[in-house]
Design an enzyme around this catalytic site. Structure first.
Site, PDB file in Angstrom:
ATOM      1  N   LYS A 295       0.825  -1.224   0.000  1.00  0.00           N
ATOM      2  CA  LYS A 295       0.000   0.000   0.000  1.00  0.00           C
ATOM      3  C   LYS A 295       0.859   1.273   0.000  1.00  0.00           C
ATOM      4  O   LYS A 295       0.623   2.172  -0.786  1.00  0.00           O
ATOM      5  CB  LYS A 295      -0.913   0.060   1.242  1.00  0.00           C
ATOM      6  CG  LYS A 295      -1.911  -1.063   1.362  1.00  0.00           C
ATOM      7  CD  LYS A 295      -2.871  -0.825   2.517  1.00  0.00           C
ATOM      8  CE  LYS A 295      -2.199  -0.770   3.882  1.00  0.00           C
ATOM      9  NZ  LYS A 295      -1.613  -2.046   4.330  1.00  0.00           N
TER      10      LYS A 295
ATOM     11  N   ARG B 265      -9.107   0.887   9.635  1.00  0.00           N
ATOM     12  CA  ARG B 265      -8.573  -0.417  10.024  1.00  0.00           C
ATOM     13  C   ARG B 265      -9.644  -1.309  10.650  1.00  0.00           C
ATOM     14  O   ARG B 265      -9.415  -2.487  10.864  1.00  0.00           O
ATOM     15  CB  ARG B 265      -7.511  -0.245  11.105  1.00  0.00           C
ATOM     16  CG  ARG B 265      -6.109   0.109  10.659  1.00  0.00           C
ATOM     17  CD  ARG B 265      -5.426  -0.965   9.893  1.00  0.00           C
ATOM     18  NE  ARG B 265      -4.074  -1.284  10.276  1.00  0.00           N
ATOM     19  CZ  ARG B 265      -2.985  -0.652   9.848  1.00  0.00           C
ATOM     20  NH1 ARG B 265      -3.060   0.376   9.065  1.00  0.00           N
ATOM     21  NH2 ARG B 265      -1.802  -1.076  10.223  1.00  0.00           N
TER      22      ARG B 265
ATOM     23  N   ARG C  84      11.498  -6.085   4.072  1.00  0.00           N
ATOM     24  CA  ARG C  84      11.383  -4.710   4.572  1.00  0.00           C
ATOM     25  C   ARG C  84      12.084  -4.583   5.928  1.00  0.00           C
ATOM     26  O   ARG C  84      12.721  -3.572   6.211  1.00  0.00           O
ATOM     27  CB  ARG C  84       9.897  -4.334   4.697  1.00  0.00           C
ATOM     28  CG  ARG C  84       9.681  -2.905   5.140  1.00  0.00           C
ATOM     29  CD  ARG C  84       8.237  -2.493   5.009  1.00  0.00           C
ATOM     30  NE  ARG C  84       7.394  -3.096   6.033  1.00  0.00           N
ATOM     31  CZ  ARG C  84       6.069  -2.950   6.079  1.00  0.00           C
ATOM     32  NH1 ARG C  84       5.448  -2.256   5.162  1.00  0.00           N
ATOM     33  NH2 ARG C  84       5.368  -3.508   7.045  1.00  0.00           N
TER      34      ARG C  84
ATOM     35  N   ARG D  80      12.044  -1.662  10.813  1.00  0.00           N
ATOM     36  CA  ARG D  80      10.848  -1.307  11.584  1.00  0.00           C
ATOM     37  C   ARG D  80      10.679  -2.259  12.754  1.00  0.00           C
ATOM     38  O   ARG D  80      10.776  -3.470  12.582  1.00  0.00           O
ATOM     39  CB  ARG D  80       9.616  -1.354  10.680  1.00  0.00           C
ATOM     40  CG  ARG D  80       9.244  -0.012  10.110  1.00  0.00           C
ATOM     41  CD  ARG D  80       8.080  -0.102   9.178  1.00  0.00           C
ATOM     42  NE  ARG D  80       6.851  -0.593   9.811  1.00  0.00           N
ATOM     43  CZ  ARG D  80       5.654  -0.499   9.247  1.00  0.00           C
ATOM     44  NH1 ARG D  80       5.523   0.076   8.075  1.00  0.00           N
ATOM     45  NH2 ARG D  80       4.598  -0.971   9.856  1.00  0.00           N
TER      46      ARG D  80
ATOM     47  N   ARG E 275      -0.046  -8.731  13.525  1.00  0.00           N
ATOM     48  CA  ARG E 275      -0.623  -7.721  12.620  1.00  0.00           C
ATOM     49  C   ARG E 275      -1.499  -8.392  11.562  1.00  0.00           C
ATOM     50  O   ARG E 275      -2.538  -7.862  11.180  1.00  0.00           O
ATOM     51  CB  ARG E 275       0.486  -6.877  11.987  1.00  0.00           C
ATOM     52  CG  ARG E 275       1.095  -5.922  13.013  1.00  0.00           C
ATOM     53  CD  ARG E 275       2.427  -5.367  12.558  1.00  0.00           C
ATOM     54  NE  ARG E 275       2.309  -4.576  11.362  1.00  0.00           N
ATOM     55  CZ  ARG E 275       3.289  -4.463  10.459  1.00  0.00           C
ATOM     56  NH1 ARG E 275       4.432  -5.095  10.612  1.00  0.00           N
ATOM     57  NH2 ARG E 275       3.104  -3.719   9.393  1.00  0.00           N
TER      58      ARG E 275
HETATM   59  P1  AMP Z   1       1.078   0.654   9.067  1.00  0.00           P
HETATM   60  O1  AMP Z   1       2.258   1.495   8.736  1.00  0.00           O
HETATM   61  O2  AMP Z   1      -0.180   1.102   8.383  1.00  0.00           O
HETATM   62  O3  AMP Z   1       1.341  -0.827   8.894  1.00  0.00           O
HETATM   63  O4  AMP Z   1       0.794   0.858  10.628  1.00  0.00           O
HETATM   64  C1  AMP Z   1       1.744   0.501  11.607  1.00  0.00           C
HETATM   65  C2  AMP Z   1       1.068   0.431  12.975  1.00  0.00           C
HETATM   66  O5  AMP Z   1       0.508   1.708  13.305  1.00  0.00           O
HETATM   67  C3  AMP Z   1      -0.119  -0.538  13.051  1.00  0.00           C
HETATM   68  O6  AMP Z   1       0.286  -1.871  13.300  1.00  0.00           O
HETATM   69  C4  AMP Z   1      -0.900   0.062  14.212  1.00  0.00           C
HETATM   70  O7  AMP Z   1      -0.307  -0.231  15.443  1.00  0.00           O
HETATM   71  C5  AMP Z   1      -0.741   1.558  13.949  1.00  0.00           C
HETATM   72  N1  AMP Z   1      -1.805   2.081  13.067  1.00  0.00           N
HETATM   73  C6  AMP Z   1      -1.672   2.581  11.806  1.00  0.00           C
HETATM   74  N2  AMP Z   1      -2.861   2.964  11.306  1.00  0.00           N
HETATM   75  C7  AMP Z   1      -3.771   2.708  12.278  1.00  0.00           C
HETATM   76  C8  AMP Z   1      -5.167   2.863  12.375  1.00  0.00           C
HETATM   77  N3  AMP Z   1      -5.897   3.362  11.350  1.00  0.00           N
HETATM   78  N4  AMP Z   1      -5.771   2.508  13.541  1.00  0.00           N
HETATM   79  C9  AMP Z   1      -5.074   2.004  14.574  1.00  0.00           C
HETATM   80  N5  AMP Z   1      -3.754   1.814  14.539  1.00  0.00           N
HETATM   81  C10 AMP Z   1      -3.086   2.166  13.408  1.00  0.00           C
END
Ligand code: AMP
Length: 196
Positions: free
Chosen positions: A13, A88, A127, A133, A144
């Site tokens: 994404k 989410r 990654r 990360r 996740r």
């Molecule tokens: P991402 O970069 O989108 O994979 O997000 C990394 C982490 O940030 C996720 O595993 C969540 O802990 C948090 N996170 C990102 N977006 C959201 C969201 N919309 N709602 C809740 N937690 C989020």
């Protein structure tokens, strides 16, 4: 163009959104990036979010919605946006619809990048090696993916019911995937105009 990009962690994404923002002339808004920036800056909100993110769980809906509202109300998002990592869960989905209705900017489309889970695990391992990360460890990745299946899959189903969902094959060359996403966007949208 107001677009939501859906897909499991590691489905590409963020990478696609970064390419698409130039094609579409709209900002890429990633709630994960916003949260990581808050963690890095050491804000109270960032400190609160950090442990939850490191465990691969979802940060509270209120915190994420407040960040999103703040970002979406900035001038560059007037022309539209690519939303990555939000919504989410179904509560966030409702909150997004309410927010967009209030500002008179309904969603045009939700595109889901479809990638088989074996490939997802491989991609995230790549990654992890590159970006380091903290939430890309095998254990956190499993959590996740579990959270995605349980909470985020229903969001795709909701958008499908609304007639807004397009599912795109997320496997292959980056440029091919971008072309598939652009082809899935509503006709007459900015992408078609830009590429005409
Ligand atoms: P991402 O970069 O989108 O994979 O997000 C990394 C982490 O940030 C996720 O595993 C969540 O802990 C948090 N996170 C990102 N977006 C959201 C969201 N919309 N709602 C809740 N937690 C989020």
């Amino acid at each position: 163009m107001r677009l939501v990009l859906l897909g499991a962690p590691g489905s590409g994404k963020g990478t696609q959104a970064d390419i698409l923002k130039a094609e579409l002339g709209v900002p890429h808004i990633s709630t994960g990036d916003l949260l990581r920036a808050a963690v890095k800056a050491g804000t109270p909100l960032g400190l609160q979010a950090k442990a939850v993110m490191d465990a691969g769980q979802l940060v509270s809906d209120d915190i994420v919605l407040a960040m999103l509202e703040e970002r979406i109300s900035q001038p560059d998002a007037k022309s539209g946006f690519i939303l990555d990592g939000y919504p989410r869960n179904l509560a966030q989905c409702k909150a997004l619809e309410t927010l967009l209705e209030r500002i008179g900017q309904p969603l045009d489309v939700a595109v889901k990048l479809d990638v088989p889970s074996e490939l997802i695990v491989e991609r995230i391992a790549g990654r992890a090696a590159k970006e380091g990360r903290k939430d890309d460890t095998p254990e956190t990745v499993r959590e996740r993916l579990r959270v995605y299946a349980e909470q985020t899959e229903p969001v795709a189903a909701h958008f499908a019911e609304e007639g807004l969902l397009k599912v795109v094959d997320g496997v292959g060359e980056l440029a091919d995937i971008t072309r598939r996403v652009l082809a899935a966007l509503p006709r007459g949208g900015d992408a078609n105009r830009l590429r005409a």
